[in-house]
Design an enzyme around this catalytic site. Sequence first.
Site, mmCIF file in Angstrom:
data_model
loop_
_atom_site.group_PDB
_atom_site.id
_atom_site.type_symbol
_atom_site.label_atom_id
_atom_site.label_comp_id
_atom_site.label_asym_id
_atom_site.label_seq_id
_atom_site.Cartn_x
_atom_site.Cartn_y
_atom_site.Cartn_z
ATOM 1 N N TYR A 143 3.341 3.282 -6.388
ATOM 2 C CA TYR A 143 4.641 3.658 -7.042
ATOM 3 C C TYR A 143 5.108 2.596 -8.302
ATOM 4 O O TYR A 143 4.920 1.293 -8.130
ATOM 5 C CB TYR A 143 5.889 3.838 -6.383
ATOM 6 C CG TYR A 143 6.012 5.308 -6.095
ATOM 7 C CD1 TYR A 143 6.314 6.315 -7.073
ATOM 8 C CD2 TYR A 143 5.677 5.956 -4.618
ATOM 9 C CE1 TYR A 143 6.580 7.573 -6.794
ATOM 10 C CE2 TYR A 143 5.632 7.237 -4.587
ATOM 11 C CZ TYR A 143 6.155 8.140 -5.493
ATOM 12 O OH TYR A 143 6.352 9.510 -5.145
ATOM 13 N N ASP A 198 9.738 -2.358 0.423
ATOM 14 C CA ASP A 198 9.207 -2.877 -0.338
ATOM 15 C C ASP A 198 9.426 -4.520 -0.747
ATOM 16 O O ASP A 198 8.722 -5.394 -1.130
ATOM 17 C CB ASP A 198 9.381 -2.029 -1.628
ATOM 18 C CG ASP A 198 8.396 -0.926 -1.822
ATOM 19 O OD1 ASP A 198 7.491 -0.415 -1.142
ATOM 20 O OD2 ASP A 198 8.767 -0.275 -2.788
#
Length: 753
Positions: free
Chosen positions: A457, A372
Site C-alpha cells: 500500500y 505499520d
Amino acid sequence: MTSLVKWILILFGLISVIANIVIVCLYSGRLPKCSSKPHHVFKGKHNERSAMFADLSAEEYLQVRDYMSNQKDLNISVNAFTKPSGNFLFLIDILLPMKADALGYLDNNKPKPVREATAVVFYGTLGYIKEYVVGPLPNPIYHRDVTVKRYKEELPINARTVTIGEYALIFKFINEEVFTKLGKIVKESFDVSKEKTLNGFEGMPRGVKSGERQTWISFFRDLSGMYIHPVGLEVLINHESTNASLWSVKRLLYNGQYFDSVEDLLKQYDAGTVTKIVYKPIQNYASLKPRSKPTGLSPQQFYAQGKRFSVKNNHVMYLEWSFAFGLSSLTGMRVFDIRFKGERIVYELSVQEAMSVYGSITPGMILTKFLDSSIGIGRFAHELVRGVDCPYAATYIDTFRYIDVSAPHRFRNSICIFEHNTGRPLRRHFSDFFSNSYGGMVNSALVFRTITAIGNYDYLWDFIFYQSGSVEAKVHATGYISSSFNVDGNLKYGHQVAENTIGNIHTHFINFKVDLDVLGVENVFQTKDMKFMNVSLPWMPERYAMVPQLVEAQLKTEKEAALRYDTKTPRYLHIASNRTNRWGHQRSYRLQVVSFTGDSLPETEPEEKSMSWARYKVAITKHKDSEQTSSSLYSQNNMWTPAVDFSKYIEDDENIENQDLVAWVTTGFLHIPHAEDIPNTVTVGNGGGVILRPHNYFDEDPSIHSPDGVYISPGSEGNCENNKMACLTEDSCTPIIEPFTYNGFEGTMKFEE
C-alpha cells in the site's frame, strides 16, 4: 481554374501559415518569465526556535551512531546485516522535548531544551530490547537506559521488528529448506529455477501468543505488482530462536491442502493424492506501464507572481500561517507550533498509526493485522515524482533517516509543499435580488505532503492549511491490494479480481494525534448537536411545531470523552477556551472527523490491546509527556502484551476541565476489493481525515481579509481593483520549468551485502 492559379493559392496559403507561426513565436518570446521571487510580503520572520522540532541531520545521526558503537560495554554492531543473535543498533530518532520546556522556550525566553536522540538496540545475545536517550547534540557524551521508565517493563527480544539481517537469513532458509527440497514441485507448479524464483509476503502477527515468532509466508510470482499474483503456496516457519540454525518449517499449504512438513508434501505429491497446480505463463496484469501511449500533458500549475509561502530549514510561512515540521521514521509526518495570525492553534498534529485487519480462509491472511508504525511509516517515504505525486512546481525537501541501516540514508524530495487551487471557491454569493453584486474567493490552500509506500500500500498524507483558519489532516490509500489464492471457501472473504486471485476484505484505520492549544493550554471539551423539540408558536400558543434546538454539553473526565465508534456521538466536538469572542461565545476549534471505517476488532480478541485506540472515533486525554504516542515500535510483534496499550491512557479517568488536552482521532475506511482495484487501488473515495475548524474562535470569517477576494458590482465588471481576474491577461508569463530528475530507487531495501 488553371494550374498556375492553384499553385499561387497554395503558395499564398503556405506563406500565411509561416507568417502566423513567426508572429506567435515572436509574441511568445516577448512574454516575461514568471518571477521566482515572491511578490507577496511575508508577515513576520521564520522562527529559528522551531529547529528544536527538526529531524536529526545526517551529521547528528552519525554522531549518535559512532558514540553508541564506541561504548565497549554495550557491545553493539552497526552493520545492517547483523544476525538476530547479535546486538544491533536498529533505530536512531530525535527525542522531542518536553512540552512545557518547548513552550517556555518558544514563548517565554526560557532556556532552549537540550537536544537529544533515542537509540534502539536489539540485544540478540541477551534476549531483550533497550531504548537509550543519547545527548546532548551535537557531540553526545552520555546515554541512559529509559526502557522501563517508558514502558514500565523490559522489552522481550521477540517484540523486535524483523531486520534486514533477519530477512536475509529467512530468504536463505526458504531457498534451502523449501525451494531446493521441493525442486520438482516448484518447477512443475510455478516454473521455479535457478534463474526464476518466487517472492514472499508475510502475514502478521507472527504467532498467536507472546513470545512466538512463527510467520506464515505466502508466495507470489516474481513480477512487478507481485501482490496480486498469488501462486497457492504458503509456508509457516518458526524463527523464534535468535540462532538461525534452530529454525524450522512447521506447516505448508499447497493449493488449499495442509501438510505437516516438506517431506509430507513431497510424499503425497508423488503419490498423486494432491490436486496439482499446473504452471502456465500469463501476461502481467499488475504492471503499471501505460497500456496506451502517453500523449500530451495534463493541466499544470505554476506561480505567476512567485510563491506565497516560504520554507527555511524546518519552518514554513504561508500568508497568515506558520508551522514547524518533521518526519518520524516510525510514525511519519508531523507538524508543530501551528499558528494563524500569530496565535498558536495546535502544538502538535501528527500521524500515529496505520492499521489493517484482513479476512481470508488461507493462513497467510486469516490472522493478518498490520500495524505499520512497527515497520516504520515514515521509513518508506521515498522520493516524490514531480508533476505526478505533487505539482511540478512544488517545493521539494530532502529527509534523512536511520532505521535498519549502517549509516543515515538521504531520501531526496520526500516531502513536498505547494499552494493549491482546489478548483472550487472557498466562499461565494451572487446577489440576484435587490442589491446586485458578486462576491467570492478562490479556495487556495497550502498543502504539506509526503507519500509512504509500505509494502503493497501507498498512503498519501496531507496536512492542508486553508485561508479560513481551518487545518485538515487527510490520508488517501492507493497501491496494490493484498490477495490470496482462490481456494474453496475464500469467496466469503472477498471478490475474485483475477485468475485464481481473491482480493481480501480488510479495514483501514488511521490514528492522528491532535494537540490543540486554544488560546493557551487550559481548555475544555464540549459537544454540540441538535434535537427536535415540540414548541408552541409564540403568536399562536395553541399550535405546536417540531423545531430543531441546540444541545450543548461539557464533558468532565477522560472516560466521558472517549467517544466510541459503536455508539452514537455528538456531531460537533470542540476544544474550547474559557475566553469568549465579541458575541460572548467560547472561542473554540471543532474536530470534524471524515471517516468510513469498518468495525474495529472485538475487544475479546487478544490482539486488540495493541490497537485499542481504534475503539474510539475521538478520545480526549489530559496531556502527558509519558503518553507521547498511541502505538509503538513493538506492537506488531507482541500484540498480546503490547508495550503501549492506548486504553490505559483513559483508564485513570483524569479530569479534563481547564487542562492541557490532546485529541486522538481515528479515521479510515472499509475496503472490499473489486475488479477495478486491478492493477491499482485509486485514491478516489479511499481515505479519511479530520478537519480542525474555527468555531466562534473569530468574530467573523478571517478569509474576508484575504487578498484573494473578488467583488463585482454592476458597471465594475472590468475593474481590477477588487477583481484581479479581470487583469489576468496583463500578468501572463512563461513558467520557469526545472529539469525533471528522479533518484527514488536510491533508498530501497536491499537484502544482500
